[in-house]
Design a protein around this motif. Structure first.
Motif, PDB file in Angstrom:
ATOM      1  N   SER A  12       1.205   4.532  13.820  1.00 33.84           N
ATOM      2  CA  SER A  12       1.806   3.867  14.980  1.00 33.84           C
ATOM      3  C   SER A  12       1.090   2.583  15.381  1.00 33.84           C
ATOM      4  O   SER A  12       1.727   1.651  15.874  1.00 33.84           O
ATOM      5  N   SER A  16       2.535  -1.268  16.605  1.00 30.84           N
ATOM      6  CA  SER A  16       2.131  -2.064  17.775  1.00 30.84           C
ATOM      7  C   SER A  16       1.639  -3.434  17.346  1.00 30.84           C
ATOM      8  O   SER A  16       1.965  -4.445  17.975  1.00 30.84           O
ATOM      9  N   ASP A  20       3.252  -6.908  18.403  1.00 30.93           N
ATOM     10  CA  ASP A  20       2.420  -7.958  19.001  1.00 30.93           C
ATOM     11  C   ASP A  20       2.659  -9.286  18.296  1.00 30.93           C
ATOM     12  O   ASP A  20       2.767 -10.336  18.936  1.00 30.93           O
ATOM     13  N   TYR A  31       2.885  -7.437  23.284  1.00 32.73           N
ATOM     14  CA  TYR A  31       3.583  -6.159  23.401  1.00 32.73           C
ATOM     15  C   TYR A  31       2.633  -5.028  23.795  1.00 32.73           C
ATOM     16  O   TYR A  31       2.949  -4.225  24.669  1.00 32.73           O
ATOM     17  N   SER A  32       1.476  -4.958  23.175  1.00 36.56           N
ATOM     18  CA  SER A  32       0.552  -3.843  23.419  1.00 36.56           C
ATOM     19  C   SER A  32      -0.018  -3.842  24.836  1.00 36.56           C
ATOM     20  O   SER A  32      -0.568  -2.834  25.273  1.00 36.56           O
ATOM     21  N   LYS A  39       8.223  -2.103  27.503  1.00 37.07           N
ATOM     22  CA  LYS A  39       8.353  -1.930  26.050  1.00 37.07           C
ATOM     23  C   LYS A  39       9.717  -1.343  25.698  1.00 37.07           C
ATOM     24  O   LYS A  39      10.398  -1.831  24.792  1.00 37.07           O
ATOM     25  N   GLU A  94       4.163   4.098  24.388  1.00 38.59           N
ATOM     26  CA  GLU A  94       2.859   3.572  24.759  1.00 38.59           C
ATOM     27  C   GLU A  94       1.701   4.228  24.015  1.00 38.59           C
ATOM     28  O   GLU A  94       0.598   3.702  23.995  1.00 38.59           O
ATOM     29  N   SER A  96       0.528   4.416  20.938  1.00 35.21           N
ATOM     30  CA  SER A  96      -0.263   3.675  19.967  1.00 35.21           C
ATOM     31  C   SER A  96      -1.200   2.682  20.639  1.00 35.21           C
ATOM     32  O   SER A  96      -2.307   2.468  20.168  1.00 35.21           O
ATOM     33  N   CYS A  97      -0.804   2.107  21.748  1.00 29.05           N
ATOM     34  CA  CYS A  97      -1.675   1.153  22.455  1.00 29.05           C
ATOM     35  C   CYS A  97      -2.874   1.877  23.053  1.00 29.05           C
ATOM     36  O   CYS A  97      -3.985   1.384  22.986  1.00 29.05           O
TER      37      CYS A  97
END
Length: 103
Positions: A12, A16, A20, A31-32, A39, A94, A96-97
């Motif tokens: 994942s 991200s 990004d 994005y992250s 998102k 969210e 993965s961030c």
């Protein structure tokens, strides 16, 4: 003739990083760093859109290019050859961030 469907798998964090690269290229932020609602709104809007998200000539990192190449190969193979596309370590948009921040 297809003997067996192929599953594609990607972590994942790579997705991200790829998103990004897209949002940075488009000049709309990172994005992250967005909250989950932003998102989801962005992704839903882009999935409904008819234009390409990015040009084919975008310059990206090797890891991002690997994700894009996987999508290109999947498109060429077609649905008869593909099984699942698995995004590992993802439980929501969210996830993965947050994983990257704790690393």
């Amino acid at each position: 003739m297809v003997l067996m469907k192929v599953d594609l798998r990607q972590e994942s964090g790579r997705h991200s990083e790829t998103l990004d690269a897209f949002t940075n290229y488009l000049g709309i932020g990172k994005y992250s760093e967005w909250n989950e609602a932003k998102k989801v709104d962005f992704l839903a809007k882009e999935l409904k859109g008819k234009r390409p998200l990015i040009p084919p000539t975008i310059e990206v990192s090797r890891d991002v290019q690997e994700v894009l190449d996987a999508f290109h190969i999947a498109a060429e193979l077609g649905s008869d050859s593909l099984g699942a596309y698995v995004i590992s370590m993802a439980s929501n948009v969210e996830r993965s961030c947050n994983e990257e921040e704790s690393s």
